[in-house]
Design an enzyme around this catalytic site. Sequence first.
Site, PDB file in Angstrom:
ATOM      1  N   THR A 240       0.814  -1.201   0.000  1.00  0.00           N
ATOM      2  CA  THR A 240       0.000   0.000   0.000  1.00  0.00           C
ATOM      3  C   THR A 240       0.855   1.262   0.000  1.00  0.00           C
ATOM      4  O   THR A 240       2.011   1.251   0.453  1.00  0.00           O
ATOM      5  CB  THR A 240      -0.963   0.000   1.204  1.00  0.00           C
ATOM      6  OG1 THR A 240      -1.910   1.052   1.040  1.00  0.00           O
ATOM      7  CG2 THR A 240      -0.208   0.194   2.509  1.00  0.00           C
ATOM      8  N   GLN A 262      -0.863   4.608   6.952  1.00  0.00           N
ATOM      9  CA  GLN A 262      -0.576   3.632   5.890  1.00  0.00           C
ATOM     10  C   GLN A 262       0.627   2.781   6.242  1.00  0.00           C
ATOM     11  O   GLN A 262       0.688   1.606   5.877  1.00  0.00           O
ATOM     12  CB  GLN A 262      -0.351   4.347   4.562  1.00  0.00           C
ATOM     13  CG  GLN A 262      -1.600   4.986   3.985  1.00  0.00           C
ATOM     14  CD  GLN A 262      -2.754   4.011   3.856  1.00  0.00           C
ATOM     15  OE1 GLN A 262      -3.751   4.118   4.565  1.00  0.00           O
ATOM     16  NE2 GLN A 262      -2.627   3.052   2.960  1.00  0.00           N
ATOM     17  N   HIS A 265       0.210  -0.775   7.842  1.00  0.00           N
ATOM     18  CA  HIS A 265      -0.246  -1.937   7.091  1.00  0.00           C
ATOM     19  C   HIS A 265       0.827  -3.002   6.962  1.00  0.00           C
ATOM     20  O   HIS A 265       0.546  -4.201   7.077  1.00  0.00           O
ATOM     21  CB  HIS A 265      -0.681  -1.524   5.679  1.00  0.00           C
ATOM     22  CG  HIS A 265      -2.089  -1.033   5.586  1.00  0.00           C
ATOM     23  ND1 HIS A 265      -3.178  -1.853   5.716  1.00  0.00           N
ATOM     24  CD2 HIS A 265      -2.585   0.207   5.357  1.00  0.00           C
ATOM     25  CE1 HIS A 265      -4.289  -1.148   5.585  1.00  0.00           C
ATOM     26  NE2 HIS A 265      -3.952   0.103   5.367  1.00  0.00           N
ATOM     27  N   GLU A 332      -1.270   5.116  -5.041  1.00  0.00           N
ATOM     28  CA  GLU A 332      -2.520   4.434  -4.744  1.00  0.00           C
ATOM     29  C   GLU A 332      -3.493   5.407  -4.067  1.00  0.00           C
ATOM     30  O   GLU A 332      -4.644   5.542  -4.477  1.00  0.00           O
ATOM     31  CB  GLU A 332      -2.244   3.244  -3.823  1.00  0.00           C
ATOM     32  CG  GLU A 332      -3.479   2.484  -3.383  1.00  0.00           C
ATOM     33  CD  GLU A 332      -3.168   1.460  -2.314  1.00  0.00           C
ATOM     34  OE1 GLU A 332      -4.008   0.565  -2.105  1.00  0.00           O
ATOM     35  OE2 GLU A 332      -2.098   1.545  -1.665  1.00  0.00           O
ATOM     36  N   HIS A 333      -3.028   6.067  -3.021  1.00  0.00           N
ATOM     37  CA  HIS A 333      -3.805   7.086  -2.314  1.00  0.00           C
ATOM     38  C   HIS A 333      -3.025   8.392  -2.368  1.00  0.00           C
ATOM     39  O   HIS A 333      -1.852   8.431  -1.995  1.00  0.00           O
ATOM     40  CB  HIS A 333      -4.000   6.736  -0.836  1.00  0.00           C
ATOM     41  CG  HIS A 333      -4.512   5.366  -0.572  1.00  0.00           C
ATOM     42  ND1 HIS A 333      -3.669   4.288  -0.295  1.00  0.00           N
ATOM     43  CD2 HIS A 333      -5.767   4.879  -0.526  1.00  0.00           C
ATOM     44  CE1 HIS A 333      -4.396   3.217  -0.086  1.00  0.00           C
ATOM     45  NE2 HIS A 333      -5.674   3.534  -0.230  1.00  0.00           N
ATOM     46  N   ASP A 366     -10.770   4.275   3.254  1.00  0.00           N
ATOM     47  CA  ASP A 366     -10.594   2.861   3.556  1.00  0.00           C
ATOM     48  C   ASP A 366     -11.887   2.217   4.042  1.00  0.00           C
ATOM     49  O   ASP A 366     -12.096   1.015   3.854  1.00  0.00           O
ATOM     50  CB  ASP A 366      -9.519   2.679   4.634  1.00  0.00           C
ATOM     51  CG  ASP A 366      -8.114   2.832   4.083  1.00  0.00           C
ATOM     52  OD1 ASP A 366      -7.941   2.726   2.860  1.00  0.00           O
ATOM     53  OD2 ASP A 366      -7.191   3.045   4.888  1.00  0.00           O
ATOM     54  N   GLU A 420      -5.380  -5.237 -47.440  1.00  0.00           N
ATOM     55  CA  GLU A 420      -4.731  -6.041 -46.401  1.00  0.00           C
ATOM     56  C   GLU A 420      -4.411  -7.450 -46.881  1.00  0.00           C
ATOM     57  O   GLU A 420      -4.014  -8.301 -46.077  1.00  0.00           O
ATOM     58  CB  GLU A 420      -5.628  -6.096 -45.155  1.00  0.00           C
ATOM     59  CG  GLU A 420      -5.760  -4.735 -44.469  1.00  0.00           C
ATOM     60  CD  GLU A 420      -6.512  -4.803 -43.147  1.00  0.00           C
ATOM     61  OE1 GLU A 420      -7.086  -5.873 -42.838  1.00  0.00           O
ATOM     62  OE2 GLU A 420      -6.508  -3.798 -42.413  1.00  0.00           O
ATOM     63  N   HIS A 425     -12.086 -12.029 -47.055  1.00  0.00           N
ATOM     64  CA  HIS A 425     -12.919 -11.052 -46.354  1.00  0.00           C
ATOM     65  C   HIS A 425     -13.823 -10.328 -47.357  1.00  0.00           C
ATOM     66  O   HIS A 425     -15.024 -10.148 -47.124  1.00  0.00           O
ATOM     67  CB  HIS A 425     -12.051 -10.019 -45.625  1.00  0.00           C
ATOM     68  CG  HIS A 425     -11.485 -10.500 -44.331  1.00  0.00           C
ATOM     69  ND1 HIS A 425     -10.650 -11.581 -44.250  1.00  0.00           N
ATOM     70  CD2 HIS A 425     -11.626 -10.021 -43.061  1.00  0.00           C
ATOM     71  CE1 HIS A 425     -10.290 -11.756 -42.979  1.00  0.00           C
ATOM     72  NE2 HIS A 425     -10.877 -10.826 -42.236  1.00  0.00           N
TER      73      HIS A 425
END
Length: 441
Positions: A240, A262, A265, A332-333, A366, A420, A425
């Site tokens: 985190t 944080q 964690h 992340e944050h 959170d 192509e 096709h």
Amino acid sequence: MISRIDLRGDALPEGPALRALLPRADFDVQAALEKVRPICEAVHHRGDAALIDFAEKFDGVRLESVRVPAEALTKALDQLDPDVRAALEESIRRARLVHRQQRRSAHTTHVVPGGSVTEKWVPVQRVGLYAPGGRSVYPSSVVMNVVPAQEAGVESIALASPAQAEFGGLPHPTILAACALLGVDEVYAAGGATAVAMFAYGTDSCPPADMVTGPGNIWVAAAKRYFTGRIGIDTEAGPTEIAVLADETADPVHVASDLISQAEHDPLAAAVLVTDSAELADAVEKELAPQVEATKHIEDRIRPALAGKQSAIVLVDGVDEGLRVVDAYGAEHLEIQTADAARVAERVRNAGAIFVGPWAPVSLGDYAAGSNHVLPTGGCACHSSGLSVQSFLRGIHIVDYTKDALADVAHHVVTLAEAEDLPAHGAAIKARFGWKVPESK
């Protein structure tokens, strides 16, 4: 306790050169991949028996069954602390409000008269959700995984969390209670790479899933990489991160407490302050010591996280330079604690989630902001989003053309097919008009 990186004075480099100057944890998913490979294949070939053996090896408990019995869920909810239940119910309520608004509706574009393309959104049929259970218990992750899957309309939802010897081999009772609150009755005592493998391959007791989501450690990330292509995943979540962009108006007490929040964690958690105020940097550093001493998980998580190479105070010349740094970092944050924080937040391009001003700390997100806390880490916010209803939906195009609408564009299709060197096709078009390409009107 925390290092400093001084980027003042010289012009900031661009792109990768700037990212290389910023702190980041060592997190080698590729190396871990080779270690999880035999674990995943054991689950593939031996199913529940392998899961039971691995629970004994990694979690210290011999399971009778991987599937959690329904009565255990009911009992966990009945015995849940009333205050915790009320908090979870409010978290669920707010998450539903936000995620319900994310659902997309089918949209039809009428390209030409008689020719339309409709994009409809279809949920995946079955998902396996993961709630970690190592250093901490995360009922909040149950909420953050289950609510968007339910709001997307996923028919079959299963959840896994590690077996706990303390609770007789069941996942933590608060995890089970959260599942019961959300109406999820398919729960498994499986952790780490074994849980991902169980959902990817299926076992005797657990049918395979189309997708696996949820945060976890490096073994979860490695297992997700191993199964990419076989199943859908949300992201390879790493340790985190919090980054705080702050100026002299920020309160050092708030900033220090948010960095610590944080850091608790994991010892690899990243706590980064980016500021143009040396005075604030000094005040935050001074504030860290007493706040750390007053909390829990000091020696095993917080101190190593703050002292690690992944954490730092980064000094810049101004908020503009700070914005360049946090965009390069892709946290992340990301907290914005500056003057006119809302306007500064609007300028951010890369972040999993942005928290504006002194009264929107990451801790709120959170648990009870209504936002989702399953977010990209390790700089992946530069290209990936957090978990949402969209994570569980697939956009499918429905093409509907009449004969006249096809005839009008047939010559363009044939021309491009021949350009192509794919004549078959073009032949598929010609066959519908007697092998003669209609002239456009």
